[in-house]
Design an enzyme around this catalytic site. Structure first.
Site, PDB file in Angstrom:
ATOM      1  CG  ASP A  65       3.390   0.913   9.664  1.00  0.00           C
ATOM      2  OD1 ASP A  65       2.992   1.725  10.515  1.00  0.00           O
ATOM      3  OD2 ASP A  65       3.492   1.206   8.453  1.00  0.00           O
ATOM      4  CB  CYS A 104      -4.036  11.043  13.017  1.00  0.00           C
ATOM      5  SG  CYS A 104      -3.450   9.402  12.705  1.00  0.00           S
ATOM      6  CB  VAL A 125       8.018   6.064  14.668  1.00  0.00           C
ATOM      7  CG1 VAL A 125       7.623   6.823  13.405  1.00  0.00           C
ATOM      8  CG2 VAL A 125       9.293   5.269  14.426  1.00  0.00           C
ATOM      9  NE  ARG A 176       0.725   9.579  10.869  1.00  0.00           N
ATOM     10  CZ  ARG A 176       0.379   8.492  10.170  1.00  0.00           C
ATOM     11  NH1 ARG A 176      -0.710   7.850  10.450  1.00  0.00           N
ATOM     12  NH2 ARG A 176       1.128   8.073   9.194  1.00  0.00           N
ATOM     13  NE  ARG A 184      -0.787  11.619   8.529  1.00  0.00           N
ATOM     14  CZ  ARG A 184      -0.351  12.847   8.718  1.00  0.00           C
ATOM     15  NH1 ARG A 184      -1.114  13.734   9.284  1.00  0.00           N
ATOM     16  NH2 ARG A 184       0.879  13.172   8.350  1.00  0.00           N
ATOM     17  NE  ARG A 216      -6.744   4.040   6.037  1.00  0.00           N
ATOM     18  CZ  ARG A 216      -5.797   4.560   6.802  1.00  0.00           C
ATOM     19  NH1 ARG A 216      -5.996   4.732   8.077  1.00  0.00           N
ATOM     20  NH2 ARG A 216      -4.639   4.924   6.293  1.00  0.00           N
ATOM     21  CE  LYS A 234      -1.731   1.576   4.073  1.00  0.00           C
ATOM     22  NZ  LYS A 234      -1.374   2.990   4.260  1.00  0.00           N
ATOM     23  CG  ASN A 235       2.537   2.619   3.596  1.00  0.00           C
ATOM     24  OD1 ASN A 235       1.347   2.888   3.450  1.00  0.00           O
ATOM     25  ND2 ASN A 235       3.100   2.429   4.783  1.00  0.00           N
TER      26      ASN A 235
HETATM   27  C1  UD1 Z   1       4.558   6.553   6.716  1.00  0.00           C
HETATM   28  C2  UD1 Z   1       3.709   5.331   6.446  1.00  0.00           C
HETATM   29  C3  UD1 Z   1       3.168   4.758   7.758  1.00  0.00           C
HETATM   30  C4  UD1 Z   1       4.321   4.500   8.730  1.00  0.00           C
HETATM   31  C5  UD1 Z   1       5.200   5.745   8.881  1.00  0.00           C
HETATM   32  C6  UD1 Z   1       6.454   5.479   9.693  1.00  0.00           C
HETATM   33  C7  UD1 Z   1       2.800   5.852   4.256  1.00  0.00           C
HETATM   34  C8  UD1 Z   1       1.605   6.199   3.441  1.00  0.00           C
HETATM   35  N1  UD1 Z   1       2.600   5.730   5.598  1.00  0.00           N
HETATM   36  O1  UD1 Z   1       3.712   7.536   7.325  1.00  0.00           O
HETATM   37  O2  UD1 Z   1       2.501   3.538   7.479  1.00  0.00           O
HETATM   38  O3  UD1 Z   1       3.791   4.182  10.005  1.00  0.00           O
HETATM   39  O4  UD1 Z   1       5.627   6.220   7.582  1.00  0.00           O
HETATM   40  O5  UD1 Z   1       7.182   4.441   9.150  1.00  0.00           O
HETATM   41  O6  UD1 Z   1       3.886   5.646   3.728  1.00  0.00           O
HETATM   42  N2  UD1 Z   1       6.476  14.219  11.315  1.00  0.00           N
HETATM   43  C9  UD1 Z   1       6.521  15.553  11.653  1.00  0.00           C
HETATM   44  N3  UD1 Z   1       6.315  16.487  10.666  1.00  0.00           N
HETATM   45  C10 UD1 Z   1       6.070  16.135   9.359  1.00  0.00           C
HETATM   46  C11 UD1 Z   1       6.046  14.761   9.026  1.00  0.00           C
HETATM   47  C12 UD1 Z   1       6.247  13.829  10.025  1.00  0.00           C
HETATM   48  O7  UD1 Z   1       6.731  15.906  12.806  1.00  0.00           O
HETATM   49  O8  UD1 Z   1       5.894  17.037   8.525  1.00  0.00           O
HETATM   50  C13 UD1 Z   1       6.692  13.190  12.361  1.00  0.00           C
HETATM   51  C14 UD1 Z   1       5.470  12.287  12.575  1.00  0.00           C
HETATM   52  O9  UD1 Z   1       4.541  12.888  13.454  1.00  0.00           O
HETATM   53  C15 UD1 Z   1       6.105  11.039  13.136  1.00  0.00           C
HETATM   54  C16 UD1 Z   1       7.457  10.977  12.390  1.00  0.00           C
HETATM   55  O10 UD1 Z   1       7.681  12.297  11.903  1.00  0.00           O
HETATM   56  O11 UD1 Z   1       6.346  11.198  14.510  1.00  0.00           O
HETATM   57  C17 UD1 Z   1       7.497  10.009  11.237  1.00  0.00           C
HETATM   58  O12 UD1 Z   1       6.364  10.196  10.418  1.00  0.00           O
HETATM   59  P1  UD1 Z   1       6.385   9.930   8.840  1.00  0.00           P
HETATM   60  O13 UD1 Z   1       7.565   9.116   8.460  1.00  0.00           O
HETATM   61  O14 UD1 Z   1       6.185  11.234   8.145  1.00  0.00           O
HETATM   62  O15 UD1 Z   1       5.078   9.071   8.663  1.00  0.00           O
HETATM   63  P2  UD1 Z   1       4.177   9.061   7.376  1.00  0.00           P
HETATM   64  O16 UD1 Z   1       5.020   9.362   6.194  1.00  0.00           O
HETATM   65  O17 UD1 Z   1       2.946   9.851   7.619  1.00  0.00           O
END
Ligand code: UD1
Length: 427
Positions: free
Chosen positions: A306, A117, A328, A122, A93, A398, A22-23
């Site tokens: 995950d 969320c 994370v 996030r 998201r 999902r 999916k990701n």
């Molecule tokens: C992606 C995956 C999700 C997985 C996560 C971590 C997809 C669609 N989803 O989510 O399944 O659990 O990676 O491996 O690929 N953060 C900030 N600011 C930002 C962006 C992120 O503070 O602008 C923080 C988040 O709150 C979190 C950390 O960074 O604590 C990592 O998040 P991130 O890697 O961005 O997760 P996603 O990309 O949303």
């Protein structure tokens, strides 16, 4: 909303094929916005999140065709709208990923802020900051991120935190920017590498994906491409855990074992026997109880967040006590409250769960709260005494392709029932 009923039973045994990730599929589908030529994307999983992204791309004007082998053709010649509305972004998201490509090709984009969320706040500040570094003018107004740019300009961007979709968004923006972009402290996840591979086939000039520094030399235009999505490493890990905790034996096929090494190591440490081939893994559970294993989640290649919920479950019936540290996401322990209702012995202290294994869980009605938490509750139901009713399973749809069908193939007793099942039963 449907529910699942899982009946605790014997060991899960058999073979299953792992679906496309999916990701990885989501960003690859979205990168079709970067070209007016047709993209052909295969090994797409059959999931709600994929339907949501198709709806979003369709609203933007992308023409989509899906065949019965789960291959999608996407053509973004006539994009006539650059708005990602709240009702789609709030359910998924990853919709934020349209921001970079829309801005890069059309010079404008409006994407709803994702909102709250279940697994923490996030935020998307890193996406916004990175795009601003590439020259975008961004305002946040009435819940929408409004971005404008003439042509984006390459820049050196340091990501304060490692972000998977943040890295992907910036990569997709930078491929059509003028000059060179360097993303430092980039995410190294296999899904980032898969997106880079797809963008390269389209004609992008990208180096270093898979390391923490990605260099992108912008090009004037990108062409169409054919791309096969990588297997889902989280689905793979989830089925391995299912077999291990049920005392069973499983062969998962169509996987990339090197992408799940951290998970395989923990399964070995827990006492499972593993045989690993080029594109398959065979797991046999130990004769006695599994051993408790300490877990600390972190960005790839460390143990994936995950898979955290599934290993909390493994520890809850293992021999001994283990700590599970979630680094994370804040607030990603909702499944623990439900597991406790099934008899698990888990103490929570901030981002650390201390899990003391019990011999058996007991069935209870439980509520899924997020995607991976719901997978953990389904597996818990399959090893508990009695019938577990799992509510709010839209979360699981999902992210898991036909989970009950695949589990049934392994001998699980699990069925989907309509939302009013209990009322009908007692009537
Ligand atoms: C992606 C995956 C999700 C997985 C996560 C971590 C997809 C669609 N989803 O989510 O399944 O659990 O990676 O491996 O690929 N953060 C900030 N600011 C930002 C962006 C992120 O503070 O602008 C923080 C988040 O709150 C979190 C950390 O960074 O604590 C990592 O998040 P991130 O890697 O961005 O997760 P996603 O990309 O949303």
């Amino acid at each position: 909303m449907d529910k699942l009923i899982a009946t605790g039973g014997g060991p899960l045994r058999g073979e299953i094929r792992i679906s496309g990730a999916k990701n990885a599929a989501l960003p690859v589908m979205i990168c079709s916005l970067l070209t007016s030529e047709t993209m052909t994307i295969s090994n797409i999983p059959h999931l709600h999140d994929i339907t949501t992204i198709m709806e979003l791309l369709g609203q933007l004007g992308v023409k989509l065709q899906v065949d019965d082998k789960l291959t999608i053709e996407a053509n973004a010649t006539e994009v006539n709208n650059v708005v990602a509305p709240y009702h789609l972004v709030k359910t998924m998201r990853a919709s934020i990923l349209v921001l970079g490509p829309l801005l890069a090709r059309f010079g404008k984009a409006e994407v709803s802020l994702p909102g709250g969320c279940a697994i923490g706040s996030r935020p998307v500040n890193l996406h916004i900051k990175g795009l601003q570094a590439l020259g975008a003018k961004i305002t946040v107004d009435r819940g929408y991120i409004r971005a404008r740019a003439n042509r984006l300009r390459g820049a050196r961007i340091f990501m304060d935190l490692i972000s998977v979709t943040g890295t992907e968004n910036l990569m997709m923006a930078a491929v059509l920017a003028e000059g060179t972009t360097v993303i430092e402290n980039a995410a190294r996840e296999p899904e980032v590498i898969d997106l880079a591979r797809c963008l390269k086939t389209m004609g992008a000039d990208i180096h270093g994906a898979g390391s923490d520094e990605i260099t992108i030399h912008g090009v004037q235009r990108l062409g169409g491409a054919a791309h096969r999505v990588i297997p889902d490493r989280i689905e793979a890990g989830t089925f391995l855990v299912a077999a291990a905790i049920s005392g069973g034996e499983i062969k998962i096929k169509d996987v990339k074992p090197q992408q799940i090494e951290a998970v395989l190591d923990k399964l070995r440490e827990a006492g499972a026997s593993l045989e690993v081939g080029d594109d398959w893994v065979h797991l046999r559970a130990p004769r006695g109880r599994l051993k408790a294993v300490n877990i600390r989640t972190a960005p790839y290649p460390a143990f994936p967040t995950d898979m955290q919920a599934q290993f909390v479950l493994l520890n809850s019936i293992a021999d001994g006590t283990a700590t599970v540290v979630e680094t994370v996401f804040e607030n990603r322990f909702m499944h623990i409250h439900e597991l406790r209702r099934m008899g698990a012995n888990i103490q929570l202290d901030g981002n650390t769960a201390v899990v003391q294994g019990v011999r058996k869980l007991q069935a209870a009605p439980v509520m899924a709260t997020d995607l991976r938490a719901s997978a953990c509750l389904v597996l818990a139901g399959l090893i508990a005494d009695g019938e577990t009713l799992i509510d709010r399973i839209y979360h699981i749809d999902r992210g898991y392709h036909c989970i009950e069908e695949k589990l049934s193939q392994l001998g699980a007793v699990i069925r989907r029932v309509p939302r009013n099942y209990l009322e009908r039963k007692s009537a």
